[in-house]
Design an enzyme around this catalytic site. Structure first.
Site, short mmCIF file in Angstrom:
data_model
loop_
_atom_site.label_atom_id
_atom_site.label_comp_id
_atom_site.label_asym_id
_atom_site.label_seq_id
_atom_site.Cartn_x
_atom_site.Cartn_y
_atom_site.Cartn_z
N ARG A 173 -0.02 17.43 90.24
CA ARG A 173 -0.75 17.96 91.39
C ARG A 173 -1.06 16.84 92.36
O ARG A 173 -1.22 15.68 91.98
CB ARG A 173 -2.06 18.63 90.93
CG ARG A 173 -1.88 19.76 89.95
CD ARG A 173 -1.09 20.92 90.53
NE ARG A 173 -1.77 21.51 91.69
CZ ARG A 173 -2.68 22.46 91.61
NH1 ARG A 173 -3.08 22.91 90.43
NH2 ARG A 173 -3.22 22.96 92.70
N PRO A 232 -5.07 30.43 93.76
CA PRO A 232 -6.44 30.64 94.24
C PRO A 232 -7.46 29.94 93.34
O PRO A 232 -7.31 29.89 92.13
CB PRO A 232 -6.62 32.16 94.16
CG PRO A 232 -5.22 32.72 94.16
CD PRO A 232 -4.38 31.70 93.47
N GLU A 233 -8.50 29.40 93.98
CA GLU A 233 -9.56 28.78 93.20
C GLU A 233 -10.60 29.84 92.83
O GLU A 233 -10.53 30.99 93.27
CB GLU A 233 -10.16 27.61 93.99
CG GLU A 233 -9.07 26.62 94.41
CD GLU A 233 -9.52 25.19 94.52
OE1 GLU A 233 -10.58 24.83 93.97
OE2 GLU A 233 -8.79 24.40 95.16
N ASN A 272 -7.55 22.31 93.01
CA ASN A 272 -7.24 21.03 93.62
C ASN A 272 -8.19 20.67 94.76
O ASN A 272 -8.52 19.50 94.96
CB ASN A 272 -5.80 21.05 94.14
CG ASN A 272 -5.14 19.69 94.04
OD1 ASN A 272 -5.65 18.79 93.39
ND2 ASN A 272 -4.01 19.53 94.71
N LYS A 317 -10.54 31.47 86.81
CA LYS A 317 -9.43 32.07 87.53
C LYS A 317 -8.93 33.35 86.87
O LYS A 317 -7.88 33.88 87.22
CB LYS A 317 -8.29 31.05 87.66
CG LYS A 317 -8.70 29.81 88.46
CD LYS A 317 -7.55 28.84 88.64
CE LYS A 317 -8.01 27.62 89.42
NZ LYS A 317 -6.92 26.66 89.69
#
Length: 271
Positions: free
Chosen positions: A258, A2-3, A162, A52
């Site tokens: 990523r 999760p961002e 991302n 986060k």
């Protein structure tokens, strides 16, 4: 993973549902049972997010902060009281609601001093009013690493993941591989301001939308994006699809483990 906007929404939800009030705290899975017993029956004072990282504050003696990092597979759900299902690491419960934590990377009990030690490693969070963009700029300005790597460094820009990384670089028309020390201050200021706008919008809306009004499905006469992350975006997970601005095929590559998405025309390579 999760961002940051997701973690801020969870903090707001926990505070709204449980604070300030007495709660039952347990660890049905058993891996947090000693800590849960210390907190059981105390008052949940509130919760807050830093990037986060989620911190839940209980009015308990000594260690009273539950530090949660969901990692890649963790989930925290809030809902009506119901029987325990699955491997619940932490359960918080009041008369009408429960919060269940499953599969986190971290779930640990901290003192004030230990929490401060964690925060010392966390970068500037664009969602927080007390964020320090100067600290982030100093780290970016002295680095030879690509800006796409720097934005994912949680010690620099906390909460950026991302999706926000790819989208803010597209909106800045910036080549993702540009070294941090080649950015002008004006370019960085624009990136930071855009992160503040987009990420705070994500908290309010519960989804990531980054396209301008002229590039929405309605304005362009195209089908809405279908993706479990939701929201309308320019490049994230749009490999091979035409750029919404110039029509060039969006590209994807691996950077630092990523997936990185960008438009090779709108984000021309740094020279």
């Amino acid at each position: 993973m999760p961002e940051g906007h997701v973690i801020h929404r969870l903090a707001d939800e926990l505070t709204g549902v449980f604070a300030p009030g007495p709660v039952a705290v347990s660890s049905p899975q058993g891996r947090f049972s000693v800590e849960a017993a210390h907190l059981d029956g105390t008052v949940l004072a509130g919760a807050e997010a830093w990037g986060k990282h989620l911190f839940v504050d209980f009015r308990a003696p000594g260690a009273h902060w539950v530090h949660i990092h969901l990692g890649l597979i963790g989930r925290l759900t809030v809902g009506p009281v119901s029987p325990v299902q699955g491997q619940v690491r932490l359960r918080i419960e009041n008369a009408g609601s429960v919060a269940d934590l499953r599969g986190p990377q971290w779930c640990r009990l901290l003192t004030d001093e230990e929490r401060q030690a964690v925060l010392a490693t966390v970068g500037a969070d664009p969602i927080r009013e007390d964020a320090d963009p100067e600290r982030a700029w100093r780290a970016v300005h002295r680095s030879t690493r690509a800006i796409a790597v720097l934005l994912m460094d949680q010690g620099i820009t906390a909460g950026v993941g991302n999706i926000y990384r790819a989208e803010v670089l597209f909106r800045a028309r910036l080549d993702p591989l540009t070294p941090g020390n080649r950015l002008t201050r004006a370019t960085w200021n624009g990136i930071w301001a855009d992160l503040v706008t987009l990420m705070r919008r994500g908290v309010a809306d519960g989804r990531i939308d980054t396209v301008a009004p002229e590039h929405t499905p309605e304005a362009m006469g195209r089908a809405p994006r279908v993706d479990r992350h939701g929201g309308e975006v320019y490049v994230y997970r749009r490999r091979g699809q035409p750029c919404l601005v110039c029509g060039t095929a969006v590209r994807e590559t691996d950077l630092g483990g990523r997936h990185l998405f960008w438009c090779p025309r709108c984000q021309r390579r740094h020279r």
